[in-house]
Each structure stands twice: as C-alpha cells, then as structure tokens.
Design an enzyme around this catalytic site. Structure first.
Site, PDB file in Angstrom:
ATOM      1  CB  VAL A  65     -54.749  40.808  48.606  1.00  0.00           C
ATOM      2  CG1 VAL A  65     -54.738  41.052  50.100  1.00  0.00           C
ATOM      3  CG2 VAL A  65     -56.167  40.695  48.050  1.00  0.00           C
ATOM      4  CG  ASN A  91     -59.975  36.805  55.730  1.00  0.00           C
ATOM      5  OD1 ASN A  91     -60.800  35.893  55.894  1.00  0.00           O
ATOM      6  ND2 ASN A  91     -60.338  38.080  55.738  1.00  0.00           N
ATOM      7  CE1 TYR A 160     -65.651  33.346  47.094  1.00  0.00           C
ATOM      8  CE2 TYR A 160     -66.693  31.200  47.358  1.00  0.00           C
ATOM      9  CZ  TYR A 160     -66.056  32.301  47.902  1.00  0.00           C
ATOM     10  OH  TYR A 160     -65.826  32.349  49.272  1.00  0.00           O
ATOM     11  CE  LYS A 164     -62.419  32.104  48.580  1.00  0.00           C
ATOM     12  NZ  LYS A 164     -61.457  32.668  49.534  1.00  0.00           N
ATOM     13  CB  ILE A 195     -69.309  32.792  57.688  1.00  0.00           C
ATOM     14  CG1 ILE A 195     -68.550  31.450  57.611  1.00  0.00           C
ATOM     15  CG2 ILE A 195     -69.059  33.498  59.021  1.00  0.00           C
ATOM     16  CD1 ILE A 195     -68.957  30.392  58.606  1.00  0.00           C
TER      17      ILE A 195
HETATM   18  N1  NAD Z   1     -68.895  34.594  54.401  1.00  0.00           N
HETATM   19  C1  NAD Z   1     -68.974  33.371  53.902  1.00  0.00           C
HETATM   20  O1  NAD Z   1     -70.059  32.780  53.794  1.00  0.00           O
HETATM   21  C2  NAD Z   1     -67.722  32.641  53.490  1.00  0.00           C
HETATM   22  C3  NAD Z   1     -67.807  31.269  53.233  1.00  0.00           C
HETATM   23  C4  NAD Z   1     -66.672  30.582  52.845  1.00  0.00           C
HETATM   24  C5  NAD Z   1     -65.465  31.255  52.697  1.00  0.00           C
HETATM   25  N2  NAD Z   1     -65.414  32.589  52.948  1.00  0.00           N
HETATM   26  C6  NAD Z   1     -64.124  33.242  52.780  1.00  0.00           C
HETATM   27  O2  NAD Z   1     -63.745  33.871  53.988  1.00  0.00           O
HETATM   28  C7  NAD Z   1     -62.918  35.008  53.713  1.00  0.00           C
HETATM   29  C8  NAD Z   1     -63.483  36.234  54.421  1.00  0.00           C
HETATM   30  O3  NAD Z   1     -64.804  36.435  53.959  1.00  0.00           O
HETATM   31  P1  NAD Z   1     -65.838  37.394  54.710  1.00  0.00           P
HETATM   32  O4  NAD Z   1     -67.145  36.708  54.637  1.00  0.00           O
HETATM   33  O5  NAD Z   1     -65.296  37.836  56.010  1.00  0.00           O
HETATM   34  O6  NAD Z   1     -65.859  38.604  53.659  1.00  0.00           O
HETATM   35  P2  NAD Z   1     -66.196  40.152  53.850  1.00  0.00           P
HETATM   36  O7  NAD Z   1     -66.708  40.575  52.513  1.00  0.00           O
HETATM   37  O8  NAD Z   1     -67.043  40.371  55.060  1.00  0.00           O
HETATM   38  O9  NAD Z   1     -64.760  40.782  54.126  1.00  0.00           O
HETATM   39  C9  NAD Z   1     -63.759  40.723  53.134  1.00  0.00           C
HETATM   40  C10 NAD Z   1     -62.726  41.804  53.398  1.00  0.00           C
HETATM   41  O10 NAD Z   1     -61.778  41.736  52.305  1.00  0.00           O
HETATM   42  C11 NAD Z   1     -61.513  43.065  51.881  1.00  0.00           C
HETATM   43  N3  NAD Z   1     -61.058  43.067  50.487  1.00  0.00           N
HETATM   44  C12 NAD Z   1     -61.802  42.887  49.373  1.00  0.00           C
HETATM   45  N4  NAD Z   1     -61.020  43.014  48.288  1.00  0.00           N
HETATM   46  C13 NAD Z   1     -59.756  43.275  48.726  1.00  0.00           C
HETATM   47  C14 NAD Z   1     -58.515  43.506  48.081  1.00  0.00           C
HETATM   48  N5  NAD Z   1     -58.402  43.520  46.739  1.00  0.00           N
HETATM   49  N6  NAD Z   1     -57.430  43.708  48.855  1.00  0.00           N
HETATM   50  C15 NAD Z   1     -57.528  43.703  50.197  1.00  0.00           C
HETATM   51  N7  NAD Z   1     -58.671  43.520  50.865  1.00  0.00           N
HETATM   52  C16 NAD Z   1     -59.782  43.301  50.133  1.00  0.00           C
HETATM   53  C17 NAD Z   1     -62.824  43.819  52.084  1.00  0.00           C
HETATM   54  O11 NAD Z   1     -62.615  45.222  52.134  1.00  0.00           O
HETATM   55  C18 NAD Z   1     -63.318  43.222  53.396  1.00  0.00           C
HETATM   56  O12 NAD Z   1     -62.846  43.934  54.510  1.00  0.00           O
HETATM   57  C19 NAD Z   1     -62.886  35.118  52.185  1.00  0.00           C
HETATM   58  O13 NAD Z   1     -61.733  34.478  51.702  1.00  0.00           O
HETATM   59  C20 NAD Z   1     -64.122  34.360  51.756  1.00  0.00           C
HETATM   60  O14 NAD Z   1     -64.041  33.886  50.424  1.00  0.00           O
HETATM   61  C21 NAD Z   1     -66.505  33.307  53.344  1.00  0.00           C
END
Ligand code: NAD
Length: 261
Positions: A65, A91, A160, A164, A195
C-alpha cells in the site's frame, strides 16, 4: 444477491487477516463484490477461495500500500474484473512501540509510508476510479481505518499516533473537497479500540505475557474487554452501505468506551 451492499464493488487493503479479512467476509455476506489486497499473497489467496466457496465474487491482488505503482495496478485489476469501484477500505497498517528518543528515522518513515502515504494514495486513485468513465456520477464511500490512537495520544506510540491522527484529518479534508466537487463520494474515518488480531499480539513482551496484556488493555475499555474484528467489520458495512448516506467527514468510533474518559 440481496444485501446491504448488493451490487457494490469494494476494495479492501490488508485483507489477509484481522479486521480486513472480517470486513471482507461481512461485505461479501451483504452482497458486495470484492477486491482483496495485501503483501501476504497466501493469506489473500485462501480468503478468496473461502469467499468463492460461499458464493461470493472476489479477486486477490498483490499490493504494497505504500507503493503508488501497486495502487495503479490494483485499480486497473478492479476495473478490469468488475467494471467499477464503489467502496475503498484503507485498512492495511503496521504498528510498533518504543521510546521516541530511540526511534530511527527509517522506522518513522516506514510507519508513515504504510499507515499514511497509503491512505493518500488509495484515496487519490479511488477518487479517480469513482469519478472516471467507469464510475462517473455514482459516487462512492472511502473508509479510512484510523484508531483510538488517532484521537488520543499514547506513550511510546508517537509514530503510530502521528500516522493515525494524520489519517483522521486527511479524511475530513478530502470529505470537504469531495463535497465541494459534488462528486457523491463520502469519506469517513473509523476508530477501533484495541481489537484482538495479530497486531494486538505484536508487543506482548512489554507486558510479560499475553494474559497480562489482555487484562491490562481490557481495563482501558469501560466495557471491560478488547474488541473482536467482527465488531469493526460491522462498522465497515455500515459506512460502505447507503445506510450512512448522510455521513461524510465523520469519525465512527467503535472502542468499548475507551475515548469516553
Ligand atoms: N488491532 C487493533 O487493536 C487495532 C486498533 C485500532 C486500529 N487498528 C487498525 O485496524 C487496521 C487493521 O488492523 P489489524 O489489527 O487487523 O492488523 P493485522 O496486523 O492483523 O493485519 C494487517 C494486515 O495488513 C497487511 N499489511 C501490512 N503491511 C502492508 C503493506 N505495506 N501493504 C499491504 N498490506 C500490508 C498485513 O499483511 C496484514 O494482513 C489497521 O489500520 C490498524 O492500525 C487496529
């Protein structure tokens, strides 16, 4: 297929696992055709196979991305397969923690590239696809996944939080721009609390054990627990659907009360 997003074409980045994968399943159940992207090709491949087994139309595309050429290729693949784009879910992201004084410029730049450049690039190319000859007049919904850490600060998470927080105000600015242009594109940010995904499990070392982290982080949420990816996917479906037709430039906070304090 009937459903809350029936007939819409939705592109989800970071779809191999976590919130992205659950959003794909939820949008598929509600009738969307899916373009799923990630750097994790095997993860996307098996999700596409699962969705197809369940009767949903989906393609997987390799995608970093932070790379604009990849975005161009992904948009071309989406338009070639489905002929239009209605929804983009920005995402994909990475997270790491550490003292600011010990953060390298390379780590800072990587965080901003994957978490913020990506949202700029995706939004830019989605607007082009949604207003181009394939999408003209139909509008669309761009959903930028930010975080509670795009609203509140957090010690040792400055890079981070910067990424965000940037997503949050970028979203509002583009929403105003699309409103002025009258192109029918809505742009909103979504702010999850903690999450339970792989991202949640990345910095267990700082807490001593998974159970210790779960207990400490759960207590930050008045609801008494961390969230599940399905609870964020529900918000993605709402923002993707016409149920949110009067919503743009807004923040959808799904955080178990984390930011209520
Ligand atoms: N999990 C949490 O607690 C939480 C809280 C708030 C916000 N978020 C946000 O939610 C979103 C999803 O998070 P998640 O917890 O499912 O994360 P995750 O780490 O489980 O999944 C993230 C996905 O992004 C992919 N990814 C990483 N770098 C990439 C790149 N350069 N290009 C394309 N794909 C790439 C990974 O391979 C993975 O499949 C993110 O934006 C994260 O910041 C997560």
């Amino acid at each position: 297929m009937a459903g809350r997003v029936a007939g819409k074409v939705a592109l989800i980045t970071g779809a191999a696992e976590g919130i992205g994968a659950e959003s794909a399943r939820a949008l598929g159940r509600e009738g969307a055709q899916l373009v799923l992207t990630d750097i994790n090709d095997n993860g996307v491949k098996s999700l596409v196979a699962e969705l197809e087994r369940n009767g949903h139309a989906a393609i997987g595309v390799h995608h970093d991305v932070s790379d604009e050429r990849d975005w161009e290729a992904v948009m071309a693949a989406a338009l070639s397969r489905f002929g239009r784009l209605d929804v983009l879910v920005n995402n994909a992201a990475i997270a790491f923690v550490g003292p600011t004084a010990e953060t390298t410029l390379a780590d800072w730049r990587r965080m901003l590239a994957v978490n913020l450049d990506s949202v700029f690039l995706g939004t830019k190319h989605a607007i082009r696809a949604m207003t181009g000859k394939e999408g003209a007049g139909k509008g669309g919904s761009i959903i930028n996944i930010s975080s509670i850490l795009g609203i509140d600060g957090a010690a040792t998470a400055a890079a981070y939080c910067a990424s965000k927080g940037g997503v949050r105000l970028f979203t509002k600015s583009v929403a105003l721009e699309c409103g002025e242009a009258g192109n029918g594109i809505r742009v909103n940010s979504l702010h999850p609390g903690y999450i339970h995904t792989s991202m949640f499990e990345t910095d267990i070392a700082a807490y001593g054990s998974f159970d210790a982290k779960m207990k400490k982080v759960s207590a930050l949420h008045p609801i008494g627990r961390v969230g599940q990816p399905e609870e964020i996917a529900a918000g993605v479906v709402f923002l993707a659907s016409d149920e949110s037709s009067f919503m743009t430039g807004s923040e959808l906070v799904i955080d178990g009360g984390y930011t209520a304090r």
